[in-house]
Design a protein around this motif. Structure first.
Motif, PDB file in Angstrom:
ATOM      1  N   TRP A 142       0.828  -1.202   0.000  1.00 54.14           N
ATOM      2  CA  TRP A 142       0.000   0.000   0.000  1.00 54.14           C
ATOM      3  C   TRP A 142       0.863   1.252   0.000  1.00 54.14           C
ATOM      4  N   HIS A 143       0.338   2.307  -0.621  1.00 53.67           N
ATOM      5  CA  HIS A 143       0.992   3.614  -0.650  1.00 53.67           C
ATOM      6  C   HIS A 143      -0.029   4.675  -0.268  1.00 53.67           C
TER       7      HIS A 143
ATOM      8  N   LEU B 107     -11.108   0.946   4.653  1.00 47.99           N
ATOM      9  CA  LEU B 107      -9.684   0.933   4.326  1.00 47.99           C
ATOM     10  C   LEU B 107      -8.929  -0.184   5.031  1.00 47.99           C
ATOM     11  N   ARG B 108      -9.216  -0.426   6.302  1.00 44.07           N
ATOM     12  CA  ARG B 108      -8.433  -1.382   7.074  1.00 44.07           C
ATOM     13  C   ARG B 108      -8.889  -2.828   6.896  1.00 44.07           C
TER      14      ARG B 108
ATOM     15  N   PHE C 267      -8.377 -14.295  -4.629  1.00 44.09           N
ATOM     16  CA  PHE C 267      -7.249 -13.928  -3.777  1.00 44.09           C
ATOM     17  C   PHE C 267      -7.761 -13.104  -2.594  1.00 44.09           C
ATOM     18  N   TRP C 268      -6.988 -13.136  -1.521  1.00 43.71           N
ATOM     19  CA  TRP C 268      -7.248 -12.274  -0.372  1.00 43.71           C
ATOM     20  C   TRP C 268      -6.182 -11.181  -0.322  1.00 43.71           C
ATOM     21  N   VAL C 269      -6.599  -9.943  -0.129  1.00 46.00           N
ATOM     22  CA  VAL C 269      -5.685  -8.804  -0.020  1.00 46.00           C
ATOM     23  C   VAL C 269      -5.890  -8.167   1.347  1.00 46.00           C
ATOM     24  N   GLU C 270      -4.821  -8.065   2.112  1.00 44.57           N
ATOM     25  CA  GLU C 270      -4.912  -7.445   3.429  1.00 44.57           C
ATOM     26  C   GLU C 270      -5.242  -5.957   3.287  1.00 44.57           C
ATOM     27  N   GLY C 271      -6.026  -5.457   4.244  1.00 44.40           N
ATOM     28  CA  GLY C 271      -6.367  -4.048   4.233  1.00 44.40           C
ATOM     29  C   GLY C 271      -5.174  -3.167   4.566  1.00 44.40           C
ATOM     30  N   CYS C 272      -5.350  -1.883   4.417  1.00 47.30           N
ATOM     31  CA  CYS C 272      -4.275  -0.921   4.686  1.00 47.30           C
ATOM     32  C   CYS C 272      -4.321  -0.531   6.161  1.00 47.30           C
ATOM     33  N   CYS C 273      -3.533  -1.211   6.976  1.00 45.55           N
ATOM     34  CA  CYS C 273      -3.515  -0.950   8.420  1.00 45.55           C
ATOM     35  C   CYS C 273      -2.363  -0.037   8.824  1.00 45.55           C
ATOM     36  N   SER C 274      -1.270  -0.095   8.082  1.00 41.81           N
ATOM     37  CA  SER C 274      -0.121   0.762   8.387  1.00 41.81           C
ATOM     38  C   SER C 274       0.710   0.968   7.134  1.00 41.81           C
TER      39      SER C 274
ATOM     40  N   THR D 210      -8.899   4.095  10.240  1.00 45.42           N
ATOM     41  CA  THR D 210      -9.933   3.517   9.390  1.00 45.42           C
ATOM     42  C   THR D 210     -11.039   4.526   9.144  1.00 45.42           C
ATOM     43  N   PHE D 211     -11.574   4.512   7.928  1.00 48.72           N
ATOM     44  CA  PHE D 211     -12.678   5.392   7.564  1.00 48.72           C
ATOM     45  C   PHE D 211     -13.332   4.850   6.309  1.00 48.72           C
ATOM     46  N   PRO D 212     -14.563   5.282   6.023  1.00 41.99           N
ATOM     47  CA  PRO D 212     -15.245   4.820   4.807  1.00 41.99           C
ATOM     48  C   PRO D 212     -14.498   5.278   3.564  1.00 41.99           C
ATOM     49  N   ILE D 213     -14.506   4.448   2.537  1.00 43.41           N
ATOM     50  CA  ILE D 213     -13.794   4.776   1.304  1.00 43.41           C
ATOM     51  C   ILE D 213     -14.667   4.459   0.096  1.00 43.41           C
TER      52      ILE D 213
END
Length: 371
Positions: A75-76, A319-320, A338-345, A353-356
């Protein structure tokens, strides 16, 4: 040796890099920086789209957007401080994103490239509209001599501020189109009043263009699909499979075909394709293990969002939270889950975390027609 490579050969090597890697390479030395600027290359060699998550603005703070690189699986965060106002994401246009300022109640559109920090307002519409449906199509132009994409934006319905009385109260029963080649808007013609009302009240901005028709889906149960055939200026309505049982439903395009993704109440997430005769055919169900992981302790698909392209379909929440992706695997000649991890850090710093709202876009460092 590397410092003596011809610029065109070095540019071919750069074409194998993702935009973040290309940005680092261009900062290595003056020769590489000059080459990267003189030969602006649009994206990665396998043409994989990135997932861009833009916060749904709740106040007047300019929050960054977040991007997931499917090649490196990371993530960026990109600052949007170059924008004059907080914005709401409308949709992708190749490597650009179509946005609208949140400071205005009526529709005003703009385009930007979050990688190159370019931004430009589109001209004002001919008719002032609030909350219309918006659709985008790319235009193939054989006479095109510039490297940036040509596109059209369609705006349908909405609430009008017109004073003159008309059927349908203040709903605007017209369709308006912007053509990037002329940089102007024009009113295409009338539309059924009932379509204008439903597109205004029950339709999110997402649209899908497939085989000459621009489609929107209504968010009111039972779901339905409305389409505009561009060549004949004809409006149509399509039924949705299991319409009264879906807890979420989204239109995407897969392999050039209109595709519906929906979550069945008490059941699975399913994928249907529109086939000949405007009939729907079930083509895939999300594997149970992915559904369990995605839903967690939740028992409803109700907060699920979905975005897709010809090569991938993403299901996400915020997001998370993690995402489930159904993606085309070129080497295997088939689609896989596939599973993609959320953006935690990012960089060791915790991400709030917030709605996106998400879109898939082809990242580009090439200068475009925005400036």
């Amino acid at each position: 040796m590397w410092s003596n490579l011809p610029s065109d050969l070095l540019a071919n090597i750069f074409s194998l890099l993702s935009p973040d890697s290309l940005a680092r390479a261009s900062s290595s030395c003056r020769h590489w920086h000059t080459c990267a600027k003189a030969y602006p290359l649009s994206t990665t060699s396998n043409n994989s789209a990135w997932f861009l998550a833009m916060p749904i603005q709740r106040n007047h703070t300019l929050l960054p957007c977040y991007l997931h690189n499917p090649i490196l699986n990371n993530w960026h965060a990109l600052s949007l401080d170059f924008l004059p106002d907080p914005v709401r994401l409308v949709g992708p246009i190749g490597s650009l994103v179509l946005i609208r300022p949140t400071s205005s109640t009526f529709l005003q559109l703009a385009i930007c490239n979050p990688f190159t920090r370019q931004f430009r307002h589109l001209p004002m519409l001919n008719i002032t509209r609030t909350n219309p449906a918006v659709g985008v199509i790319m235009v193939l132009d054989s006479t095109q001599s510039v490297p940036f994409p040509c596109f059209k934006v369609f705006v349908a319905g909405g609430m009008s501020e017109a004073v003159a009385p008309r059927r349908g109260a203040l709903y605007e029963p017209t369709l308006e189109m912007y053509d990037s080649r002329q940089d102007t808007w024009q009113v295409v013609g009338p539309m059924p009043v009932e379509f204008a009302v439903r597109l205004t009240v029950w339709t999110p901005n997402e649209s899908v263009y497939s085989k000459g028709v621009l489609y929107w889906i209504t968010s009111a149960r039972a779901y339905s699909v409305m389409g505009f055939e561009i060549g004949t200026n004809t409006w149509m309505e399509l039924n949705v499979p299991m319409a009264d049982k879906l807890e979420f439903a989204t239109l995407v395009r897969r392999n050039g075909v209109l595709t519906l993704v929906g979550g069945v109440c008490g059941g699975e997430a399913c994928v249907w394709e529109l086939v000949e005769g405007y009939n729907w055919r079930l083509v895939e169900k999300m594997p149970i293990e992915f559904g369990i992981r995605f839903l967690g302790s939740k028992t409803s698909w109700g907060s699920t969002k979905c975005v897709g392209s010809d090569e991938a379909i993403y299901l996400y929440r915020d997001l998370r939270s993690g995402m489930v992706v159904w993606r085309k695997v070129v080497d295997k000649g088939k689609w896989e889950w596939f599973w993609v991890e959320g953006c935690c850090s990012i960089g060791g710093k915790r991400v709030q975390t917030f709605p996106i709202k998400g879109v898939l876009l082809q990242p580009s460092l090439a200068l475009s027609c925005i400036s």
